[in-house]
Design an enzyme around this catalytic site. Structure first.
Site, PDB file in Angstrom:
ATOM      1  N   GLY A   1      74.735 -14.928 -92.249  1.00  0.00           N
ATOM      2  CA  GLY A   1      73.972 -13.922 -92.995  1.00  0.00           C
ATOM      3  C   GLY A   1      73.167 -13.149 -91.976  1.00  0.00           C
ATOM      4  O   GLY A   1      73.729 -12.627 -91.031  1.00  0.00           O
TER       5      GLY A   1
ATOM      6  N   SER B   1      69.824 -13.799 -89.588  1.00  0.00           N
ATOM      7  CA  SER B   1      68.866 -14.842 -89.215  1.00  0.00           C
ATOM      8  C   SER B   1      67.414 -14.395 -89.374  1.00  0.00           C
ATOM      9  O   SER B   1      66.545 -15.211 -89.716  1.00  0.00           O
ATOM     10  CB  SER B   1      69.118 -15.297 -87.776  1.00  0.00           C
ATOM     11  OG  SER B   1      69.054 -14.208 -86.885  1.00  0.00           O
TER      12      SER B   1
ATOM     13  N   CYS C   1      77.029 -19.058 -87.442  1.00  0.00           N
ATOM     14  CA  CYS C   1      76.602 -17.686 -87.131  1.00  0.00           C
ATOM     15  C   CYS C   1      75.072 -17.539 -87.241  1.00  0.00           C
ATOM     16  O   CYS C   1      74.367 -18.057 -86.391  1.00  0.00           O
ATOM     17  CB  CYS C   1      77.374 -16.690 -87.992  1.00  0.00           C
ATOM     18  SG  CYS C   1      77.405 -15.051 -87.259  1.00  0.00           S
TER      19      CYS C   1
ATOM     20  N   ARG D   1      71.766 -13.184 -79.802  1.00  0.00           N
ATOM     21  CA  ARG D   1      72.151 -12.569 -81.081  1.00  0.00           C
ATOM     22  C   ARG D   1      73.051 -11.357 -80.853  1.00  0.00           C
ATOM     23  O   ARG D   1      72.849 -10.632 -79.873  1.00  0.00           O
ATOM     24  CB  ARG D   1      70.904 -12.059 -81.812  1.00  0.00           C
ATOM     25  CG  ARG D   1      70.349 -12.990 -82.838  1.00  0.00           C
ATOM     26  CD  ARG D   1      69.141 -12.353 -83.491  1.00  0.00           C
ATOM     27  NE  ARG D   1      69.485 -11.504 -84.608  1.00  0.00           N
ATOM     28  CZ  ARG D   1      68.847 -10.378 -84.910  1.00  0.00           C
ATOM     29  NH1 ARG D   1      67.871  -9.934 -84.167  1.00  0.00           N
ATOM     30  NH2 ARG D   1      69.205  -9.695 -85.974  1.00  0.00           N
TER      31      ARG D   1
ATOM     32  N   ILE E   1      81.622 -12.301 -86.888  1.00  0.00           N
ATOM     33  CA  ILE E   1      81.011 -11.126 -87.517  1.00  0.00           C
ATOM     34  C   ILE E   1      79.606 -10.938 -86.938  1.00  0.00           C
ATOM     35  O   ILE E   1      78.712 -11.732 -87.215  1.00  0.00           O
ATOM     36  CB  ILE E   1      80.934 -11.290 -89.051  1.00  0.00           C
ATOM     37  CG1 ILE E   1      82.316 -11.620 -89.623  1.00  0.00           C
ATOM     38  CG2 ILE E   1      80.355 -10.031 -89.696  1.00  0.00           C
ATOM     39  CD1 ILE E   1      82.303 -12.047 -91.089  1.00  0.00           C
TER      40      ILE E   1
ATOM     41  N   HIS F   1      82.914 -18.138 -88.549  1.00  0.00           N
ATOM     42  CA  HIS F   1      82.808 -18.412 -89.988  1.00  0.00           C
ATOM     43  C   HIS F   1      84.028 -19.149 -90.530  1.00  0.00           C
ATOM     44  O   HIS F   1      84.929 -18.511 -91.069  1.00  0.00           O
ATOM     45  CB  HIS F   1      82.713 -17.078 -90.744  1.00  0.00           C
ATOM     46  CG  HIS F   1      81.444 -16.335 -90.541  1.00  0.00           C
ATOM     47  ND1 HIS F   1      80.380 -16.439 -91.398  1.00  0.00           N
ATOM     48  CD2 HIS F   1      81.075 -15.467 -89.575  1.00  0.00           C
ATOM     49  CE1 HIS F   1      79.392 -15.671 -90.965  1.00  0.00           C
ATOM     50  NE2 HIS F   1      79.792 -15.066 -89.870  1.00  0.00           N
TER      51      HIS F   1
ATOM     52  N   GLU G   1      84.285 -20.762 -93.163  1.00  0.00           N
ATOM     53  CA  GLU G   1      84.300 -20.732 -94.634  1.00  0.00           C
ATOM     54  C   GLU G   1      85.089 -19.557 -95.180  1.00  0.00           C
ATOM     55  O   GLU G   1      85.346 -19.469 -96.367  1.00  0.00           O
ATOM     56  CB  GLU G   1      82.861 -20.734 -95.184  1.00  0.00           C
ATOM     57  CG  GLU G   1      82.090 -19.439 -95.040  1.00  0.00           C
ATOM     58  CD  GLU G   1      81.594 -19.166 -93.611  1.00  0.00           C
ATOM     59  OE1 GLU G   1      81.916 -19.955 -92.697  1.00  0.00           O
ATOM     60  OE2 GLU G   1      80.906 -18.146 -93.430  1.00  0.00           O
TER      61      GLU G   1
HETATM   62  N1  GLN Z   1      73.844 -10.927 -86.531  1.00  0.00           N
HETATM   63  C1  GLN Z   1      73.381 -11.859 -87.502  1.00  0.00           C
HETATM   64  C2  GLN Z   1      72.023 -12.428 -87.149  1.00  0.00           C
HETATM   65  O1  GLN Z   1      71.439 -12.100 -86.197  1.00  0.00           O
HETATM   66  C3  GLN Z   1      74.362 -12.987 -87.719  1.00  0.00           C
HETATM   67  C4  GLN Z   1      75.630 -12.467 -88.331  1.00  0.00           C
HETATM   68  C5  GLN Z   1      76.328 -13.452 -89.207  1.00  0.00           C
HETATM   69  O2  GLN Z   1      75.780 -14.482 -89.602  1.00  0.00           O
HETATM   70  N2  GLN Z   1      77.520 -13.103 -89.603  1.00  0.00           N
HETATM   71  O3  GLN Z   1      71.511 -13.230 -87.837  1.00  0.00           O
END
Ligand code: GLN
Length: 201
Positions: A47, A49, A79, A108, A137, A178, A180
């Site tokens: 998601g 962070s 992630c 990140r 992602i 990911h 999932e």
């Molecule tokens: N770029 C997101 C972050 O810094 C992580 C991306 C992801 O969880 N798909 O939290």
């Protein structure tokens, strides 16, 4: 049955619940401290962070999760979840904070802005059946690991090959990608097994 929670504040919660159920766990969303008390393991999904960090404080879950981790709770972060488990975050927001997790430094959005997402095969130590089809992602990579951290996988192909993208330290597991999203349940099975072993011990 092994009860595994998915931190359900933001991110791809449903996909993890489905994958954990497919891997034989009793999977439940966790939003409140009382729900956390009832789980034997926890997944922190992908998601954003910075958002997850904020919501962890708003939902008063920071201290309870840190306490459970200190007591040996198995946690798998994917992630953004990997970022939440990192002792040190590069290119983070100054106010984002993770849990007392893995002795590692993650960067990140490490693979670069042009390369928002990509897919690549990743062979994982301890996971049989050939390389994982890994989906990245806006993913972090692991820049450094400390003592006691086992590197489980690196990405050889992709925009910045040979980066660490899967690690484990004791009962804590983290991947940049990911699992999932692809229907390949091997990593969720691996985590369910970690949780079973920890609960039996
Ligand atoms: N770029 C997101 C972050 O810094 C992580 C991306 C992801 O969880 N798909 O939290």
């Amino acid at each position: 049955m092994t009860v595994i929670g998915v931190l359900a504040l933001q991110g791809d919660v449903r996909e993890h619940v489905a994958a954990l159920a497919g891997a034989g766990a009793d999977a439940r969303p966790v939003r409140r401290p009382a729900e956390l008390d009832a789980v034997d393991g926890l997944v922190i999904p992908g998601g954003e962070s910075t958002t997850i960090s904020k919501l962890v404080d708003i939902f008063e879950l920071r201290e309870p999760i840190d306490k459970r981790i200190a007591a040996g709770l198995p946690v798998y972060g994917s992630c953004a979840g990997m970022i939440m488990l990192a002792a040190e975050v590069l290119d983070g927001r100054s106010d984002q904070r993770g849990f007392d997790g893995i002795a590692m430094t993650v960067r990140r959005n490490a693979f670069g802005r042009q390369v928002d997402s990509f897919e690549a095969p990743v062979a994982l130590t301890g996971v049989d059946g050939g390389p994982f089809h890994a989906v990245f992602i806006r993913a972090p990579w692991v820049e450094r690991v400390g003592d006691g951290v086992e590197v489980l996988g690196r990405v050889a192909e992709g925009p910045a090959g040979d980066r660490i993208v899967a690690v484990r330290q004791g009962n804590l597991l983290a991947t940049s990608f990911h699992p999932e999203l692809t229907g390949d349940l091997r990593l969720h099975r691996y985590f369910v097994e970690m949780v079973r072993t920890a609960s039996a011990g």
